[in-house]
Write a protein that holds these residues in place. Sequence first.
Motif, PDB file in Angstrom:
ATOM      1  N   LEU A 179      14.243  58.440  28.150  1.00  0.00           N
ATOM      2  CA  LEU A 179      14.818  58.095  29.446  1.00  0.00           C
ATOM      3  C   LEU A 179      14.257  56.781  29.968  1.00  0.00           C
ATOM      4  CD1 LEU A 179      14.440  61.675  30.958  1.00  0.00           C
ATOM      5  CD2 LEU A 179      16.521  60.683  29.966  1.00  0.00           C
ATOM      6  N   THR A 232      22.090  65.010  23.936  1.00  0.00           N
ATOM      7  CA  THR A 232      21.050  64.438  23.098  1.00  0.00           C
ATOM      8  C   THR A 232      21.520  64.506  21.653  1.00  0.00           C
ATOM      9  OG1 THR A 232      18.672  64.445  22.664  1.00  0.00           O
ATOM     10  CG2 THR A 232      19.777  66.605  22.723  1.00  0.00           C
ATOM     11  N   LEU A 288      14.532  63.896  24.800  1.00  0.00           N
ATOM     12  CA  LEU A 288      15.191  62.866  25.606  1.00  0.00           C
ATOM     13  C   LEU A 288      14.328  61.621  25.670  1.00  0.00           C
ATOM     14  CD1 LEU A 288      15.484  65.758  27.653  1.00  0.00           C
ATOM     15  CD2 LEU A 288      17.398  64.299  28.280  1.00  0.00           C
ATOM     16  N   ASN A 325      20.604  59.462  28.457  1.00  0.00           N
ATOM     17  CA  ASN A 325      19.608  59.689  27.426  1.00  0.00           C
ATOM     18  C   ASN A 325      19.783  58.614  26.365  1.00  0.00           C
ATOM     19  OD1 ASN A 325      17.834  60.630  25.505  1.00  0.00           O
ATOM     20  ND2 ASN A 325      18.970  62.516  25.059  1.00  0.00           N
ATOM     21  N   VAL A 384       9.352  64.424  25.772  1.00  0.00           N
ATOM     22  CA  VAL A 384      10.243  63.589  26.581  1.00  0.00           C
ATOM     23  C   VAL A 384       9.561  62.242  26.781  1.00  0.00           C
ATOM     24  CG1 VAL A 384      11.272  63.252  28.864  1.00  0.00           C
ATOM     25  CG2 VAL A 384      11.373  65.497  27.770  1.00  0.00           C
ATOM     26  N   VAL A 406      21.765  69.119  25.558  1.00  0.00           N
ATOM     27  CA  VAL A 406      20.309  69.249  25.581  1.00  0.00           C
ATOM     28  C   VAL A 406      19.908  70.695  25.331  1.00  0.00           C
ATOM     29  CG1 VAL A 406      18.279  69.135  27.087  1.00  0.00           C
ATOM     30  CG2 VAL A 406      19.928  67.239  27.045  1.00  0.00           C
ATOM     31  N   PHE A 434      18.312  68.954  32.851  1.00  0.00           N
ATOM     32  CA  PHE A 434      18.706  67.683  32.225  1.00  0.00           C
ATOM     33  C   PHE A 434      20.214  67.625  31.985  1.00  0.00           C
ATOM     34  CE2 PHE A 434      14.207  67.903  30.731  1.00  0.00           C
ATOM     35  CZ  PHE A 434      13.753  66.719  31.281  1.00  0.00           C
TER      36      PHE A 434
END
Length: 943
Positions: A722, A793, A720, A782, A821, A805, A775
């Motif tokens: 973010l 994702t 991810l 994302n 991440v 995810v 998540f």
Amino acid sequence: MPVDSFNAKDTLQVGDDSFDFYRLDKVTGDGLDVDSLPYSLKVLLECLLRTEDGADITKADIEALAGWDANAEPSKEIQFTPARVIMQDFTGVPCVVDLATMREAMADLGGDATKINPLAPAEMVIDHSVIADVFGSPEAFQRNVEIEYERNHERYQFLRWGQGAFDDFKVVPPGTGIVHQVNIEHLARVVFTREADPSTGSGTEKRLVAYPDSCVGTDSHTTMVNGLGVVGWGVGGIEAEAAMLGQPISMLIPRVVGFKLSGELPEGATATDLVLTITEMLREHGVVGKFVEFYGDGVSAVPLANRATIGNMSPEYGSTIAVFPIDEETTKYMKFTGRSEEQIALVEAYAKAQGLWHDPSREPRFSEYLELDLGQVVPSIAGPKRPQDRVSLSDAKQSFRGALTNYVEHANEPVSGAYDEALEESFPASDAPAAHDGVHGQTPAVDYLSCAPKDGGRASNPQHVTLEDGTEFELDHGAVTIAAITSCTNTSNPSVMIGAALLAKNAVEKGLTRKPWVKTTLAPGSKVVSDYYEKSGLTPYLDKLGFNLVGYGCTTCIGNSGPLIPEVSAAVNEGDLAVVSVLSGNRNFEGRINPDIKMNYLASPPLVVAYALAGSMDVDLLNEPLGQDQDGNDVFMKDIWPSPAEVEDVIAASMDPETFTKEYADVFAGGEQWQALETPEGDTFAWDESSTYVRKAPYFDGMQHEPAPVEDVTGARVLLKLGDSVTTDHISPAGAIKKDSPAGKYLSEHGVESRDFNSYGSRRGNHEVMIRGTFANIRLRNQLAEGTEGGFTRDLLGDGEVTTVFEASEKYLEAGVPLVVLAGKEYGSGSSRDWAAKGTALLGVKVVIAESYERIHRSNLIGMGVLPLQFPEGENAESLGLTGEETFDVTGITALNDGETPRTVHVKAGDVEFDAVVRIDTPGEANYYRNGGIMPYVLRSLL
């Protein structure tokens, strides 16, 4: 080995008993001023003094706290060891699952499984699982308990096993009370005693050491116990497990806000009105991450129950704690609630010897100051969606009308389910004219509201409803469809609970009834409430208005309100009505109370009853009638509102120490249903492979006696990417489980019907469910899967297709590819939830790289063996040109194998290279990471 650099150990004589204790006044030196420290910091200082070991806790740490600079920003980290841990069942079940799994791992490694026990006393109160499915009948309580056991049979069997298998772990069974009320009424000691470490004494004599009671709890409202002078707050499950296993909690020495109280509450104002006023003040001032401490002449005028109410709502105004020091009111409450004379004598003697007894003439040094004259508090409510949005009752009708315009105009837009968004959004208000729609089949007590939307249409949208018993009425915007006396905040307070019952009595005697569309529920915080209702003869009046007992536990306030009256629910959805709940709780965020209800208001228990009688928020309770009496005369709230003297008379006649002694005499034994549970026996738990609630955790799979060397991370891919302010609520599984989600599919594959999915909270003991919900928040964005919202994702091992995810992580794990991440500022802010870190680790994430972290989540990541890194100062993923499609190599972390924690490590991501800051901040955290997490570290230590 223990160290006592200041020779602080001394003996305290209390009657015929003597105790070891560590004197605060022994901490002296240049720039050290213990006497003027705030009460709360004295409690932390005593902990450091008593647990000094020369490694994690040093003389320098003690001096830093004793010489605290009130004006400095927090920067000094200390290790705090709470006296005990308290849990509720939602958050406590995974803690017990981990302990049970550790026992098996200990046995697998050739150790003694029974060595795995809480090293600090741990107590759990099962209070979060009861739902107000049945209401308004004498059978409501019994039926709701039966349904609760049916839903949670597997979880309760497991907890009952834990109650017998673990030392120093006690369970308060379902149907007893709310964790925080049980805590202040029975579990809190105020001053704690434990058998001294044999290495600190001489000979074979067993000595007791006395020290301040303190606790951490797996519920944010643990702060309720602050009203008793107990320093305690809510933490995530990983921190709670660490504390249970004897590990200190890392924290920064905080800023402390001094809140001076003066005067007395005026007649007509309640503890709820006071706490809503304080919540508004402290939210406006800004106290997130700070300690709040009350002092001044007015403290003695605040009864203990009111102090507990104020402490309870600390999370709503954002402070870590909101504490009252020990004084005569503390010991009076302890006597009133049936504590022993010996314990009360110890509390007074210890507090006075340590300078912890409140002296209103002395003002400690504080970082910031606020002041409130209690005489200025007025009747209030808060809403429609945030606890800090206080509204004076005199302005409630107009405020509601302004707020309603917003809901009606945007009725078809989805409401926010994110906790932190609910906290931070502001809520605009505008005026709206009134219409005059009567109520069919009832004496019109209120006018329903009409407002003019931008399109010029009529917002008033009355829906005709016919109930099963033939009652007919028109339902419109603003109708109160839930009126709930509930939650830890108020149900522990006899003054407001008796006030509500007396108002009900006066209403019934005038011939008033609740409106037929209102779901009315009563969920006290302990059986003591029912006891004094029975003794005072007030129960029949509450029953008459539909406030029958539905359970002892957190119901409406946490969303366990149960369904609305079916015909009412149908009308609400058919007309897309903006209806209302009124509850004596602490949280009223959008979508939290009931999916059919858009507007939620917090109010005192007496006002909850009044709004049930009125049936609408579009009424001025101070000036408009609630209804008519038998002779057709208008009845106003002032006609039925009990006086403070009446309330106090009933309390005096119906409550005494024997009430508490009786109700708590065998509090851990439980009733017939608890005793009848078929419970596995043995030192290790007999896991049921078919269970979808409780499963053996995988944290120790393949674990060896010695930790493997720390390795660099190579060939990692991004799971991810973010932005800023991604909270643990975005990361952690929460709420309902959707049928088409990975968790829903898992449950369906295991034979669970969608109606029985329950919630993520109830299934926290099953890591398979929780991994699939990590998540997965519907508000998560994302950047690696642009154009999506939720738990999605791209699969970078394949053709870059968008997937969930969880499904992507499965492919990466199968291929042996570690995950990264990328995040922005304040990563992991919000509630410190264990599963935000556990789920991250179990998805295969080895490294998180963020611009900055919320402290607790950063610590929790390390506790689960995940490496937290920080972008170089002034840099982020965008400035470095990272797309998230790169392959990552992280080198240099192997320095940990040589006993050093590197300041930076080198990151190579495609063509981009940079040095990331290592956010392993303490020697203890380094030990956790070397071992793959805190649980393997503790297990190896015990081996």
